[in-house]
Design an enzyme around this catalytic site. Structure first.
Site, PDB file in Angstrom:
ATOM      1  CE  LYS A 180      -7.071  31.858  34.092  1.00  0.00           C
ATOM      2  NZ  LYS A 180      -5.711  32.424  33.955  1.00  0.00           N
ATOM      3  CD  GLU A 227     -13.768  30.176  40.413  1.00  0.00           C
ATOM      4  OE1 GLU A 227     -12.638  30.174  39.890  1.00  0.00           O
ATOM      5  OE2 GLU A 227     -14.597  29.267  40.219  1.00  0.00           O
ATOM      6  CB  SER A 258       0.396  31.120  30.121  1.00  0.00           C
ATOM      7  OG  SER A 258       0.867  32.235  30.860  1.00  0.00           O
TER       8      SER A 258
END
Ligand SMILES: *Cc1c(COP(=O)(O)O)cnc(C)c1O
Length: 434
Positions: free
Chosen positions: A109, A131, A402
């Site tokens: 991320k 968010e 990931s």
């Protein structure tokens, strides 16, 4: 060197690859994508599209150079492409792991959060909003904002705040403000609406960092381009280590940023098969009456509709109402999916497969106890897929790890305790928590 043998030197520049052109002008991927936003947001979207063209595509003022340098020094890139010895033996083919779990923050991320916060700086913005659902995107954004000295506010559903206290604390440690959202069910969907509302009234000085390849154009292409570093590295590393491209790339899909990042550099390599692994939850059957999908398999089971500014595949009932989704992994628990991924699936370029909660948990334990890598529960779905489908794959498989699983230990204890999983530790001493 033969004509057909790929090399790092004759590979086209990443930004020149035709796959990267897609969706560039109007944000349309066939029927999907677009800019379904209220009038009040159009100026912000237009300004952002212009900034994306100039800084990301055009490298104006050396934006992309600075992005890559910060990804290296702050983020720890490049991440390794590691051969998984036990899995290679188990499945009788070469299995390589692209280790995004080793990126700063413990997941892919940061690639996107750092790219967008830096872009906001280049645009002269003075404030970041975002968010977050489970808190992973919120923590990555708060980290990037602290690193780049930008004030940051995160909207998070009240219910999610109570469920994800460690992540809320991480955000606060990095200096972010966390705004509880009490509307509706107090989860991600309401937090997104609240962030959009903030952005619509503060566009002059604020950038909204969206957390995946979703939302109105240019977010899906921009987030893809920031995450594409995963496959650009993996492609070069595969050639360097094996002399060849992989036969298959496997990545888990929630909103789709990990998949698009893992696939972007390979989309034009026709020999490379691309597999998007979705959360199959407890079952693929849907309880239409209850408005609940016990899975998050929007590629597999979704239908066309509009959510959060884009037309895409969504979990919805026959009246077009968005359904509540479910997965053991909070990061895959989303009713939609990025428009480009939906398009690549319709085109037959990407194969979607749903892996259920049980198989994901088994995959979690298998990777942990055979390779010494504790994966995120999202990532674990990809290893559930490998166990079920390795025989359908070619000789060299790249799986993107990931993220790391530290954030998931409490839910792993709870979920493992309900099941009988080969190789899992005895849970009895941990069921009161750790
Ligand atoms: C958020 C997350 C995902 C899913 O989000 P995408 O946008 O589909 O990438 C997958 N894995 C990890 C570790 C995550 O944190």
């Amino acid at each position: 060197m033969s004509e057909t043998e790929p090399t790092t030197t004759d590979a086209p520049e990443p930004s020149r690859r035709p796959g990267r052109e897609r969706g560039r002008d109007d944000g349309k991927f066939g029927r999907y994508g677009g800019q379904y936003v209220p009038e009040a947001l159009m100026p912000a979207i237009e300004e952002l599209t212009d900034a994306y063209d100039r800084y990301v595509l055009g490298n104006e003022d050396g934006f992309m150079d600075e992005f890559r340098e910060r990804l290296a020094d702050f983020g720890g890139r490049p991440t390794p492409l590691q051969r998984a010895e036990r899995l290679s033996e188990r499945y009788d083919r070469e299995v390589y792991l692209k280790r995004e779990d080793l990126l700063h923050g413990g997941a892919h991320k940061l690639n996107n959060a750092l790219g967008q916060v830096l872009l906001a700086k280049y645009m002269g913005k003075e404030r970041i909003v975002a968010e977050t659902g489970a808190g992973q995107h919120g923590t990555a954004t708060a980290m990037a904002a602290a690193h780049l000295d930008m004030p940051c506010e995160i909207y998070m559903g009240e219910r999610d705040i109570n469920r994800q206290r460690p992540n809320v604390f991480r955000m606060k440690l990095n200096g972010a403000e966390v705004n509880p959202v009490t509307a509706g069910r107090g989860t991600l969907k309401e937090a997104i609406s609240e962030t959009m509302r903030d952005w619509a009234t503060t566009v002059e000085n604020t950038h909204y960092v969206i957390g995946s390849v979703v939302g109105p154009h240019p977010f899906p292409v921009m987030v893809r381009d920031f995450q594409a570093v995963i496959s650009e590295e993996a492609r070069a590393q595969s050639i360097e280590k094996t002399g060849e491209l992989p036969t298959d790339v496997v990545a888990c899909a929630g909103g789709g940023s990990n998949t698009m990042g893992s696939f972007a550099g390979f989309v034009d390599d026709e020999s490379v098969a691309l597999h998007a692994i979705e959360a199959g939850g407890s079952t693929l059957e849907v309880d239409e009456e209850a408005g609940v999908a016990p899975n998050s398999a929007s590629l597999f089971a979704g239908e066309e509709g509009v959510l959060h500014g884009a037309r895409t595949k969504l979990l919805q009932d026959s009246h077009g109402q968005i359904m509540e989704s479910h997965s053991v992994s909070s990061g895959l628990d989303y009713a939609g999916v990025g428009p480009e991924l939906a398009y690549l699936v319709d085109e037959g370029r990407v194969t979607p497969v749903a892996v259920d909660d049980d198989a994901a948990l088994e995959g979690f334990h298998r990777l942990s106890n055979t390779e010494g890598i504790i994966p995120a529960l999202e990532t674990a779905h990809a290893f559930g897929y490998l166990e079920e489908h390795a025989e359908d794959l070619g000789e060299r498989v790249v799986v993107t790890v990931s993220g790391r699983g530290d954030k998931d230990l409490e839910s792993v204890i709870e979920e493992t305790d309900k099941r009988d999983i080969e190789g899992a530790p005895d849970m009895s001493m941990f069921t009161g928590g750790i």
